[in-house]
Design a protein around this motif. Structure first.
Motif, PDB file in Angstrom:
ATOM      1  N   ASP A 115       0.858  -1.196  -0.201  1.00 19.72           N
ATOM      2  CA  ASP A 115      -0.145  -0.058   0.069  1.00 19.72           C
ATOM      3  C   ASP A 115       0.944   1.160   0.040  1.00 19.72           C
ATOM      4  N   GLU A 116       1.942   1.259   0.795  1.00 19.17           N
ATOM      5  CA  GLU A 116       2.964   2.085   0.632  1.00 19.17           C
ATOM      6  C   GLU A 116       3.371   2.723  -0.677  1.00 19.17           C
ATOM      7  N   ASP A 117       3.825   1.396  -1.264  1.00 25.90           N
ATOM      8  CA  ASP A 117       4.209   1.683  -2.740  1.00 25.90           C
ATOM      9  C   ASP A 117       3.379   2.277  -3.501  1.00 25.90           C
ATOM     10  N   ALA A 118       2.164   1.767  -3.440  1.00 25.24           N
ATOM     11  CA  ALA A 118       1.075   2.498  -4.463  1.00 25.24           C
ATOM     12  C   ALA A 118       0.790   4.149  -4.038  1.00 25.24           C
ATOM     13  N   ALA A 119       0.744   4.277  -2.781  1.00 30.54           N
ATOM     14  CA  ALA A 119       0.609   5.754  -2.391  1.00 30.54           C
ATOM     15  C   ALA A 119       1.737   6.331  -2.882  1.00 30.54           C
ATOM     16  N   ALA A 120       3.050   6.184  -2.950  1.00 34.63           N
ATOM     17  CA  ALA A 120       4.217   6.846  -3.664  1.00 34.63           C
ATOM     18  C   ALA A 120       4.072   6.946  -5.142  1.00 34.63           C
ATOM     19  N   ARG A 122       1.189   7.066  -6.661  1.00 38.74           N
ATOM     20  CA  ARG A 122       0.056   8.051  -6.760  1.00 38.74           C
ATOM     21  C   ARG A 122       0.364   9.314  -6.764  1.00 38.74           C
ATOM     22  N   ALA A 123       1.288   9.621  -5.622  1.00 40.02           N
ATOM     23  CA  ALA A 123       1.474  11.030  -5.491  1.00 40.02           C
ATOM     24  C   ALA A 123       2.384  11.499  -6.510  1.00 40.02           C
ATOM     25  N   GLU A 126      -0.058  12.303  -9.320  1.00 43.75           N
ATOM     26  CA  GLU A 126      -0.623  13.794  -9.029  1.00 43.75           C
ATOM     27  C   GLU A 126       0.415  14.812  -9.187  1.00 43.75           C
ATOM     28  N   THR A 202      -0.845  -2.872  -8.073  1.00 39.87           N
ATOM     29  CA  THR A 202      -1.585  -3.099  -6.679  1.00 39.87           C
ATOM     30  C   THR A 202      -2.420  -4.339  -6.662  1.00 39.87           C
TER      31      THR A 202
END
Length: 241
Positions: A115-120, A122-123, A126, A202
């Motif tokens: 999940d942390e990899d996915a958040a990075a 996505r950021a 953006e 993901t």
């Protein structure tokens, strides 16, 4: 190399980075080559660069040797170093190497994606979208690079990632040959592909991630080839992609 009377933006940044002189020189020259401020085939004259950057010859020489080691400059006996020229043969070899490495890396990464990899990732996407709205080309490239490597780093494939980095950098010089209209169409298409790659990672779908990335690279390579009036060297794997 023509320096003109006005200091260029990239040279003016020399005082901003807290690095050794050789590191600062390399980073500035590296960025200038990727951005097209120093053009393919242009000679890297040590005297002119030293004066422009306010440095002695030694750090400039060290920086040029590093540029040669990553394929961005080439040494010609009795003439010194020049920025590596662009060519269809080089483009094909470059993307052949990327197609061997990057799909394998993202497949490996997808198998351990968190999940942390996915958040990075996505950021980074953006930031890229925001930069595109603002027309900030340098930030677009930084965010785009960060997105891809956010997908790759979970592979923990240290040596493979080290091999990809100079290939990635050299690709940027070719990407700049894409005409603005074609580039805009490709960016919209690439945005969808980025989201598909992230979704596959993901879900832990290694095969899907590698497939989308393969065709993502092929489409860009073929578009650049079109701009250089060459014949396509790579085929898509997805029908109708």
């Amino acid at each position: 190399m023509e320096t003109g009377t006005t200091e260029t933006t990239w040279a003016a940044a020399a005082s901003n980075a807290p690095r050794t002189l050789a590191e600062r020189a390399f980073e500035l020259l590296h960025a200038a080559i990727l951005n097209g401020d120093i053009r393919p085939g242009e000679r890297l004259r040590i005297d002119a660069l030293a004066a422009m950057l306010g440095m002695s010859h030694l750090p400039i020489r060290e920086a040029i040797r590093r540029l040669e080691s990553v394929g961005l400059a080439a040494h010609v006996p009795h003439r010194g170093a020049s920025v590596t020229a662009l060519s269809l043969d080089d483009l094909r070899e470059l993307y052949e190497a990327r197609l061997l490495l990057e799909p394998a890396i993202i497949a490996r990464a997808a198998r351990s994606f968190t999940d942390e990899d996915a958040a990075a990732a996505r950021a980074a996407l953006e930031r890229q979208a925001q930069a595109e709205r603002e027309g900030a080309m340098a930030e677009i490239w930084r965010a785009h690079t960060e997105f891809h490597f956010a997908l790759y780093r979970p592979s923990r494939a240290t040596w493979l990632l080290a091999l990809v980095q100079p290939l990635w950098d050299s690709s940027q010089r070719y990407r700049m040959t894409i005409a603005p209209l074609s580039g805009a169409r490709r960016r919209r298409e690439a945005e969808r592909e980025h989201k598909q790659m992230l979704a596959a990672c993901t879900k832990g779908d290694a095969e899907r991630a590698a497939l989308v990335l393969h065709d993502h690279l092929v489409k860009t390579a073929n578009l650049i080839t079109d701009q250089m009036n060459g014949e396509h060297a790579f085929a898509l794997r997805q029908r109708g992609a």
